[in-house]
Design an enzyme around this catalytic site. Structure first.
Site, PDB file in Angstrom:
ATOM      1  CE  LYS A  43       3.875  -5.449  13.587  1.00  0.00           C
ATOM      2  NZ  LYS A  43       2.948  -4.320  13.686  1.00  0.00           N
ATOM      3  NE  ARG A 141      -3.010  -0.260  13.162  1.00  0.00           N
ATOM      4  CZ  ARG A 141      -1.651  -0.666  13.078  1.00  0.00           C
ATOM      5  NH1 ARG A 141      -1.049  -0.519  12.042  1.00  0.00           N
ATOM      6  NH2 ARG A 141      -1.007  -0.947  14.056  1.00  0.00           N
ATOM      7  CE1 TYR A 267      10.687 -10.836 -19.247  1.00  0.00           C
ATOM      8  CE2 TYR A 267      11.737 -10.528 -17.093  1.00  0.00           C
ATOM      9  CZ  TYR A 267      11.335 -11.112 -18.162  1.00  0.00           C
ATOM     10  OH  TYR A 267      11.071 -12.732 -18.015  1.00  0.00           O
ATOM     11  CG  MET A 315      10.474 -14.580 -10.333  1.00  0.00           C
ATOM     12  SD  MET A 315       9.781 -16.042 -10.966  1.00  0.00           S
ATOM     13  CE  MET A 315       7.998 -15.352 -11.446  1.00  0.00           C
TER      14      MET A 315
HETATM   15  C1  LIG Z   1       3.747  -3.280  14.795  1.00  0.00           C
HETATM   16  C2  LIG Z   1       3.407  -2.627  16.135  1.00  0.00           C
HETATM   17  C3  LIG Z   1       4.474  -2.201  17.006  1.00  0.00           C
HETATM   18  C4  LIG Z   1       5.832  -2.137  16.709  1.00  0.00           C
HETATM   19  O1  LIG Z   1       6.258  -1.231  15.913  1.00  0.00           O
HETATM   20  P1  LIG Z   1       7.567  -0.673  15.275  1.00  0.00           P
HETATM   21  O2  LIG Z   1       7.349   0.664  14.752  1.00  0.00           O
HETATM   22  O3  LIG Z   1       7.974  -1.643  14.308  1.00  0.00           O
HETATM   23  O4  LIG Z   1       8.129  -0.509  16.449  1.00  0.00           O
HETATM   24  C5  LIG Z   1       3.840  -1.656  18.174  1.00  0.00           C
HETATM   25  N1  LIG Z   1       2.451  -1.680  18.295  1.00  0.00           N
HETATM   26  C6  LIG Z   1       1.790  -1.927  17.510  1.00  0.00           C
HETATM   27  C7  LIG Z   1       0.302  -1.801  17.622  1.00  0.00           C
HETATM   28  C8  LIG Z   1       2.217  -2.424  16.378  1.00  0.00           C
HETATM   29  O5  LIG Z   1       0.824  -2.958  15.218  1.00  0.00           O
END
Ligand SMILES: *Cc1c(COP(=O)(O)O)cnc(C)c1O
Length: 377
Positions: A43, A141, A267, A315
């Site tokens: 992802k 979640r 800054y 930046m």
């Molecule tokens: C992002 C995610 C993973 C991968 O998690 P890592 O900690 O990066 O190995 C696995 N399962 C779900 C549901 C996720 O959202």
């Protein structure tokens, strides 16, 4: 990895991504979890490293199941890997069925209401479409709540309309190896699987992310879903990192100057020289994903010496104090190690008050990206 100086002068920072290290990390996890399947989580553009480069490497090393977050990410991955199993983590939405089916995607269903939709999509398609069912075992979640699971268990036909490939859940505290929550979630998952087993005896179970893989063999089930460990993040924060580093980031020194005590830097003048100092400006900043939270906290490496980041990260530039670094080690045009052997990814994340995941997914588009591999494809 080749430490040769970068040749391009047109960008101020160089991001090296070692594809062989990603391959080695995948094989290490795969061998560790056997006979469970080792999926790959890609992802967010493979955690910022480039899905077009990363996914084929995983595929070439035997990875067949891939997880992405959105349907758009899945469609992009489908173009890269025509044969892969691609699951979409978040979120199954009514109306995406045509895209899901035409791209042979596997939705993650989080709610009993999703079942009816996916069943009618299956009827329309004339075959039982694959799905993954997600259970909420304590993270609050996504996923079905325990009361949903109990209700479902009484309905013999609940899974009749489609094919449940996997029942999955996600750990909230896997990176804290002795967290009580891991055991609770494992227990909840085990109980829920027992309730749902009669509905679809062929459904497999999928539980562990990267850190979960290292919690013990009872967390592995039939498939694991590592992400960060593939990309070199430490899945065992209480131990040294078992994974190979994947990312090296270096930035060019733009200017070096000697300043008297009392000189303000950057800054809002948040840093003032306490002694006659030598300061250098580096060509990377928060627009490159060099998070501003590292202002006054982070460090960069000169071999085994560190130079502190001083003042606010701006930046496009970052100031460092090189008073204690040899003059010849820090001249305009030199490259300085931001992430690398002397500045591991997880240490940089800690300095910037975040986690390796955010450092990687923030990596900017302006870096010159160099993909390193000894394999020709
Ligand atoms: C992002 C995610 C993973 C991968 O998690 P890592 O900690 O990066 O190995 C696995 N399962 C779900 C549901 C996720 O959202």
């Amino acid at each position: 990895m080749d430490a040769a100086q970068p040749t391009s002068l047109n960008s101020n920072a160089i991001l090296r991504i070692n594809l062989d290290a990603i391959a080695a990390n995948y094989r290490k996890l795969r061998d560790r979890v056997e006979p469970a399947i080792c999926a790959g989580v890609v992802k967010a553009d493979a955690y910022g490293l480039g899905i077009g480069k990363v996914a084929p490497v995983l595929w070439d090393n035997g990875c067949r199941w891939f997880f992405v977050a959105t349907v758009d990410e899945a469609i992009e991955l489908r173009r890269i890997l025509p044969e892969a199993e691609i699951a979409v983590l978040s979120n199954y939405l009514r109306g995406t069925e045509v895209e899901l089916i035409s791209n042979k995607l596997v939705p993650v269903l989080n709610d009993p209401a999703d079942f009816a939709c996916w069943s009618s999509a299956s009827r329309a398609a004339g075959r039982k479409l694959p799905a993954i069912i997600q259970l909420d075992t304590g993270m609050s979640r996504l996923g079905m709540m325990p009361e949903d699971v109990e209700k479902l268990a009484g309905d013999q036909d609940a899974f009749k309309g489609f094919t449940v490939k996997f029942i999955m859940s996600h750990l909230a505290s896997a990176d804290v190896h002795d967290s009580e929550q891991n055991l609770q979630q494992l227990d909840n998952f085990r109980n829920a699987l027992a309730l749902l087993e009669p509905l679809e005896p062929n459904a497999k179970a999928c539980f562990a992310n990267s850190a979960g893989i290292f919690l013990g063999s009872n967390y592995l089930y039939n498939m694991v879903r590592p992400g960060i460990a593939l990309y070199g993040g430490n899945p065992t924060p209480h131990l040294s990192n078992p994974m190979s580093p994947v990312v090296q980031l270096s930035a060019r020194v733009l200017q070096v100057r000697d300043v008297p005590a009392g000189t303000h830097v950057g800054y809002s003048a948040t840093w003032t020289a306490k002694r006659p100092s030598r300061i250098a400006n580096l060509g990377l900043g928060y627009a490159d994903g060099f998070l501003r939270t590292g202002s006054g906290k982070g460090r960069v490496a000169f071999g085994d010496l560190n130079a502190p980041i001083i003042g606010r990260i701006s930046m496009d530039m970052t100031g460092i104090d090189v008073t204690d670094i040899a003059t010849e080690a820090c001249r305009p045009g030199d490259y300085v190690e931001i992430i690398g052997p002397n500045r591991p990814l997880d240490d940089v994340a800690t300095d910037h008050q975040t986690i390796s995941y955010e450092i990687l997914t923030s990596l900017g588009k302006r870096y010159r990206r160099v993909y390193e591999t000894s394999h020709k494809s």
